[in-house]
Design a protein around this motif. Sequence first.
Motif, PDB file in Angstrom:
ATOM      1  N   LEU A 167      41.743  50.070  -2.838  1.00 28.10           N
ATOM      2  CA  LEU A 167      42.681  48.971  -2.697  1.00 28.10           C
ATOM      3  C   LEU A 167      42.712  48.554  -1.239  1.00 28.10           C
ATOM      4  O   LEU A 167      42.782  49.411  -0.347  1.00 28.10           O
ATOM      5  N   SER A 168      42.656  47.261  -0.994  1.00 26.48           N
ATOM      6  CA  SER A 168      42.845  46.758   0.366  1.00 26.48           C
ATOM      7  C   SER A 168      43.850  45.621   0.285  1.00 26.48           C
ATOM      8  O   SER A 168      43.860  44.848  -0.680  1.00 26.48           O
ATOM      9  N   PHE A 169      44.711  45.553   1.294  1.00 23.04           N
ATOM     10  CA  PHE A 169      45.766  44.541   1.288  1.00 23.04           C
ATOM     11  C   PHE A 169      46.408  44.491   2.666  1.00 23.04           C
ATOM     12  O   PHE A 169      46.252  45.415   3.474  1.00 23.04           O
TER      13      PHE A 169
ATOM     14  N   LEU B 264      44.241  59.511  -2.967  1.00 26.44           N
ATOM     15  CA  LEU B 264      43.352  60.433  -2.264  1.00 26.44           C
ATOM     16  C   LEU B 264      43.402  60.234  -0.757  1.00 26.44           C
ATOM     17  O   LEU B 264      43.302  61.188   0.001  1.00 26.44           O
ATOM     18  N   ALA B 265      43.517  58.982  -0.331  1.00 22.91           N
ATOM     19  CA  ALA B 265      43.525  58.680   1.097  1.00 22.91           C
ATOM     20  C   ALA B 265      44.215  57.343   1.321  1.00 22.91           C
ATOM     21  O   ALA B 265      44.217  56.476   0.447  1.00 22.91           O
ATOM     22  N   ALA B 266      44.792  57.208   2.498  1.00 19.83           N
ATOM     23  CA  ALA B 266      45.431  55.948   2.873  1.00 19.83           C
ATOM     24  C   ALA B 266      45.208  55.724   4.362  1.00 19.83           C
ATOM     25  O   ALA B 266      45.293  56.663   5.160  1.00 19.83           O
ATOM     26  N   LEU B 267      44.908  54.497   4.709  1.00 21.99           N
ATOM     27  CA  LEU B 267      44.652  54.124   6.093  1.00 21.99           C
ATOM     28  C   LEU B 267      45.477  52.891   6.411  1.00 21.99           C
ATOM     29  O   LEU B 267      45.492  51.935   5.624  1.00 21.99           O
TER      30      LEU B 267
ATOM     31  N   LEU C 277      46.818  46.100   8.055  1.00 24.12           N
ATOM     32  CA  LEU C 277      45.830  46.124   6.988  1.00 24.12           C
ATOM     33  C   LEU C 277      45.885  47.525   6.398  1.00 24.12           C
ATOM     34  O   LEU C 277      45.805  48.517   7.133  1.00 24.12           O
ATOM     35  N   GLU C 278      46.045  47.627   5.092  1.00 26.29           N
ATOM     36  CA  GLU C 278      46.153  48.911   4.406  1.00 26.29           C
ATOM     37  C   GLU C 278      44.943  49.095   3.507  1.00 26.29           C
ATOM     38  O   GLU C 278      44.512  48.151   2.840  1.00 26.29           O
TER      39      GLU C 278
END
Length: 164
Positions: A56-58, A83-86, A96-97
């Motif tokens: 997912l990108s947003f 699992l991961a988040a940036l 930006l996530e």
Amino acid sequence: MQRITITLTDEIVAELDRFMAESGAQNRSEAIRDLVRRALLARPEAPETSPCLGVLSFTVDQTTRNLGARMSLRRLAQHDRTLAALSVPLDHSTSLEVEVARGSVGAVRAGAEALFLERGVAHGALALIPVAEAGPRHSHAGEAGHEHSHTVVQTSFVPKDGAS
């Protein structure tokens, strides 16, 4: 045909008007119908129960009231799927996530769609990656640790029963 009412930001209306000029749509309703139809056709056909990874990108407007708290609670509620988040700060109010989630296509897609509908979230995109769990749970010889299996990327989504 049904008539519906929607509210769009000024920026989206400007983009819609540019799309109309470029595509030759005669009016906004025609342009919106075309864009919705294309978006629905672009969704990957995958059985809802197929295992997948979702990327997912947003973007997030961090000044949106309570959005930060809702995002944190959402991740906690889905701790077994995330699992991961940036988070990449872009300016003083926008980030930006990028998140990597696992689960069934239906669960990952539903979570992403609910997220993308949040006020303050924009530019949402979801990429689905078909996966399978390889082999039985195992541990490696000579290594202390836990039993595990491996996630293996598949070339496509295959129905659970193996039929094409």
